[in-house]
Design a protein around this motif. Structure first.
Motif, PDB file in Angstrom:
ATOM      1  N   PHE A 103      53.543 -26.333  11.495  1.00  0.00           N
ATOM      2  CA  PHE A 103      53.989 -25.897  10.164  1.00  0.00           C
ATOM      3  C   PHE A 103      53.691 -26.990   9.140  1.00  0.00           C
ATOM      4  O   PHE A 103      54.572 -27.735   8.722  1.00  0.00           O
ATOM      5  CB  PHE A 103      55.485 -25.577  10.174  1.00  0.00           C
ATOM      6  N   ARG A 146      63.050 -21.738  -3.590  1.00  0.00           N
ATOM      7  CA  ARG A 146      62.764 -21.581  -2.163  1.00  0.00           C
ATOM      8  C   ARG A 146      61.923 -22.728  -1.628  1.00  0.00           C
ATOM      9  O   ARG A 146      62.157 -23.226  -0.531  1.00  0.00           O
ATOM     10  CB  ARG A 146      62.005 -20.270  -1.937  1.00  0.00           C
ATOM     11  N   VAL A 147      60.907 -23.124  -2.403  1.00  0.00           N
ATOM     12  CA  VAL A 147      59.902 -24.024  -1.833  1.00  0.00           C
ATOM     13  C   VAL A 147      60.334 -25.491  -1.819  1.00  0.00           C
ATOM     14  O   VAL A 147      59.989 -26.221  -0.891  1.00  0.00           O
ATOM     15  CB  VAL A 147      58.538 -23.858  -2.561  1.00  0.00           C
ATOM     16  N   ILE A 188      61.489 -16.643   2.050  1.00  0.00           N
ATOM     17  CA  ILE A 188      62.846 -17.000   2.492  1.00  0.00           C
ATOM     18  C   ILE A 188      63.852 -16.068   1.821  1.00  0.00           C
ATOM     19  O   ILE A 188      64.076 -16.140   0.619  1.00  0.00           O
ATOM     20  CB  ILE A 188      63.175 -18.470   2.159  1.00  0.00           C
ATOM     21  N   LEU A 209      52.180 -28.655   5.451  1.00  0.00           N
ATOM     22  CA  LEU A 209      52.587 -28.430   4.065  1.00  0.00           C
ATOM     23  C   LEU A 209      52.022 -27.135   3.465  1.00  0.00           C
ATOM     24  O   LEU A 209      52.773 -26.374   2.855  1.00  0.00           O
ATOM     25  CB  LEU A 209      52.240 -29.650   3.197  1.00  0.00           C
ATOM     26  N   PHE A 237      62.461 -26.424   1.240  1.00  0.00           N
ATOM     27  CA  PHE A 237      61.768 -26.017   2.464  1.00  0.00           C
ATOM     28  C   PHE A 237      60.577 -26.935   2.743  1.00  0.00           C
ATOM     29  O   PHE A 237      60.305 -27.289   3.886  1.00  0.00           O
ATOM     30  CB  PHE A 237      61.289 -24.567   2.322  1.00  0.00           C
ATOM     31  N   ALA A 238      59.874 -27.324   1.684  1.00  0.00           N
ATOM     32  CA  ALA A 238      58.660 -28.114   1.870  1.00  0.00           C
ATOM     33  C   ALA A 238      58.907 -29.610   1.807  1.00  0.00           C
ATOM     34  O   ALA A 238      58.194 -30.384   2.421  1.00  0.00           O
ATOM     35  CB  ALA A 238      57.617 -27.700   0.830  1.00  0.00           C
ATOM     36  N   TYR A 251      60.683 -18.871  -6.791  1.00  0.00           N
ATOM     37  CA  TYR A 251      59.810 -19.539  -5.817  1.00  0.00           C
ATOM     38  C   TYR A 251      60.140 -21.024  -5.708  1.00  0.00           C
ATOM     39  O   TYR A 251      60.221 -21.573  -4.599  1.00  0.00           O
ATOM     40  CB  TYR A 251      58.333 -19.351  -6.197  1.00  0.00           C
ATOM     41  N   ARG A 292      54.006 -24.373   4.690  1.00  0.00           N
ATOM     42  CA  ARG A 292      55.356 -24.382   4.104  1.00  0.00           C
ATOM     43  C   ARG A 292      55.336 -23.813   2.690  1.00  0.00           C
ATOM     44  O   ARG A 292      56.218 -23.051   2.301  1.00  0.00           O
ATOM     45  CB  ARG A 292      55.915 -25.803   4.072  1.00  0.00           C
ATOM     46  N   LEU A 293      54.304 -24.183   1.932  1.00  0.00           N
ATOM     47  CA  LEU A 293      54.199 -23.687   0.556  1.00  0.00           C
ATOM     48  C   LEU A 293      54.047 -22.161   0.559  1.00  0.00           C
ATOM     49  O   LEU A 293      54.584 -21.484  -0.311  1.00  0.00           O
ATOM     50  CB  LEU A 293      53.001 -24.333  -0.157  1.00  0.00           C
ATOM     51  N   ALA A 294      53.303 -21.641   1.541  1.00  0.00           N
ATOM     52  CA  ALA A 294      53.082 -20.192   1.600  1.00  0.00           C
ATOM     53  C   ALA A 294      54.324 -19.468   2.120  1.00  0.00           C
ATOM     54  O   ALA A 294      54.767 -18.481   1.533  1.00  0.00           O
ATOM     55  CB  ALA A 294      51.880 -19.887   2.482  1.00  0.00           C
ATOM     56  N   ALA A 295      54.900 -19.961   3.206  1.00  0.00           N
ATOM     57  CA  ALA A 295      55.999 -19.247   3.856  1.00  0.00           C
ATOM     58  C   ALA A 295      57.292 -19.307   3.035  1.00  0.00           C
ATOM     59  O   ALA A 295      58.153 -18.445   3.185  1.00  0.00           O
ATOM     60  CB  ALA A 295      56.247 -19.804   5.260  1.00  0.00           C
ATOM     61  N   ALA A 296      57.416 -20.296   2.156  1.00  0.00           N
ATOM     62  CA  ALA A 296      58.623 -20.409   1.326  1.00  0.00           C
ATOM     63  C   ALA A 296      58.833 -19.144   0.502  1.00  0.00           C
ATOM     64  O   ALA A 296      59.969 -18.764   0.210  1.00  0.00           O
ATOM     65  CB  ALA A 296      58.520 -21.620   0.400  1.00  0.00           C
ATOM     66  N   TYR A 297      57.732 -18.468   0.173  1.00  0.00           N
ATOM     67  CA  TYR A 297      57.796 -17.222  -0.595  1.00  0.00           C
ATOM     68  C   TYR A 297      58.756 -16.216   0.051  1.00  0.00           C
ATOM     69  O   TYR A 297      59.436 -15.467  -0.638  1.00  0.00           O
ATOM     70  CB  TYR A 297      56.384 -16.629  -0.694  1.00  0.00           C
TER      71      TYR A 297
END
Lengths: 234, 99
Positions: free
Chosen positions: A97, B18-19, A109, A99, B22-23, B15, A102-107
């Motif tokens: 996983f 969320r990000v 949550i 970065l 998480f990131a 966004y 993470r940037l894509a999957a954060a969408y």
């Protein structure tokens, strides 16, 4: 091959979420059209936001012609919980996983995807999370489209009654835990009474800021009077 | 103001919320107060969004009131989300013929 099977297992475990989203977003679609938005706008909101309460709050502000500051503040407040969920999920990610993932999957949550991924047996792989997001977002966007289209063609007597559906769902979310926990009961009742009182005595305050004020005061009061301890959480 | 601008702000803020953790963030939240606040906040917000808005949701306070009571009673008995929501609408629709 391995990537594909992870994606597929994500899709499969996300099917109940997708079906649930279909019905909630149907209600959102109707509500959005009743507030004066087009079906296309409703679908774009669902595609780019993927969240129920935040979208309802946002549509309220658009309909009332609120300011962009108000929009940002309301979204921040309503969706703040996703920060905590993201934080929690970030502790249990597979080493693949990276970065960009993470940037894509954060969408994706959301409450339900958080529930799926945080109860997943092994560290979360990107493909698995994408699978759950894909099926959930499909249900969310599809339901919005169907609801918005229905809102445009059904007779006004029917769509007027359907205007209550999204609030009925909210009630179905916060009443059962209120029955079980007096702390949540306290928070729910005080937020409702404050919100009604503000509308009656200070009608000049916009809907968005009213939600922020009432939500903040009653959750702070809840946190002070009924602090959550670790044992209660598990 | 253009609806597209509203939607862009909405999606952008959502966004970022969320990000960012998480990131980027790796630390765990320790404060009991913050954890409690985040635990109660969704319920407080949903309640404040529902009341009093639900009473205006059908364009008639009587039908909306009947729908609201129906939803609360069914939710009290822990019926599924969709059953509570549809019953509230059906009750409001039915009462609509009487008022």
């Amino acid at each position: 091959m391995k990537v594909k099977s992870n994606f597929l297992s994500g899709v499969i475990s996300g099917i109940p979420v997708g079906l649930g989203y279909l019905s909630v977003s149907f209600a959102f679609g109707i509500m959005a059209v009743r507030s004066g938005l087009t079906s296309f706008q409703a679908v774009i909101i669902s595609l780019t936001n993927l969240t129920s309460a935040g979208q309802v709050g946002g549509v309220d502000i658009i309909a009332a012609g609120g300011s962009l500051l108000e929009m940002a503040a309301v979204q921040f407040m309503i969706n703040l919980r996703y920060s905590l969920m993201g934080l929690s999920l970030s502790q249990n990610l597979d080493s693949s996983f990276t970065l960009p993932h993470r940037l894509a999957a954060a969408y994706g949550i959301t409450d339900e995807i958080f529930a799926l991924c945080s109860t997943h047996k092994e560290p979360i792989k990107p493909a698995y999370m994408y699978g759950t997001i894909f099926i959930a977002a499909s249900g969310w966007v599809g339901g919005t489209l169907i609801g918005a289209a229905a809102g445009e063609v059904l007779p006004p007597s029917v769509t007027a009654s359907l205007g209550i559906v999204i609030y009925g769902m909210f009630i179905a979310i916060f009443i059962p835990p209120s029955v079980k926990h007096k702390s949540i009961f306290f928070v729910v009742i005080s937020a409702a009474l404050l919100s009604i009182a503000l509308r009656i005595f200070l009608p000049s305050i916009s809907v968005g800021f009213s939600v922020i004020i009432c939500g903040l005061i009653s959750s702070v009061a809840g946190a002070v009077i009924f602090p959550k301890t670790e044992e209660e959480e598990s | 103001m253009s609806v597209a601008v509203y939607i862009a702000v909405m999606a952008g803020v959502t966004y970022l919320i969320r990000v960012i953790p998480f990131a980027m963030v790796r630390k765990k939240i320790k404060s009991e107060f913050i954890k409690s606040l985040l635990y109660y906040m969704p319920y407080a917000i949903l309640s404040a969004m529902t009341f009093p808005a639900i009473f205006y949701s059908t364009g008639n306070t009587v039908t909306a009131g009947v729908g609201t009571v129906t939803a609360i009673v069914l939710a009290y008995f822990d019926l599924p989300l969709i059953a509570v929501a549809i019953s509230a609408a059906a009750a409001a629709f039915g009462v609509g013929f009487l008022v």
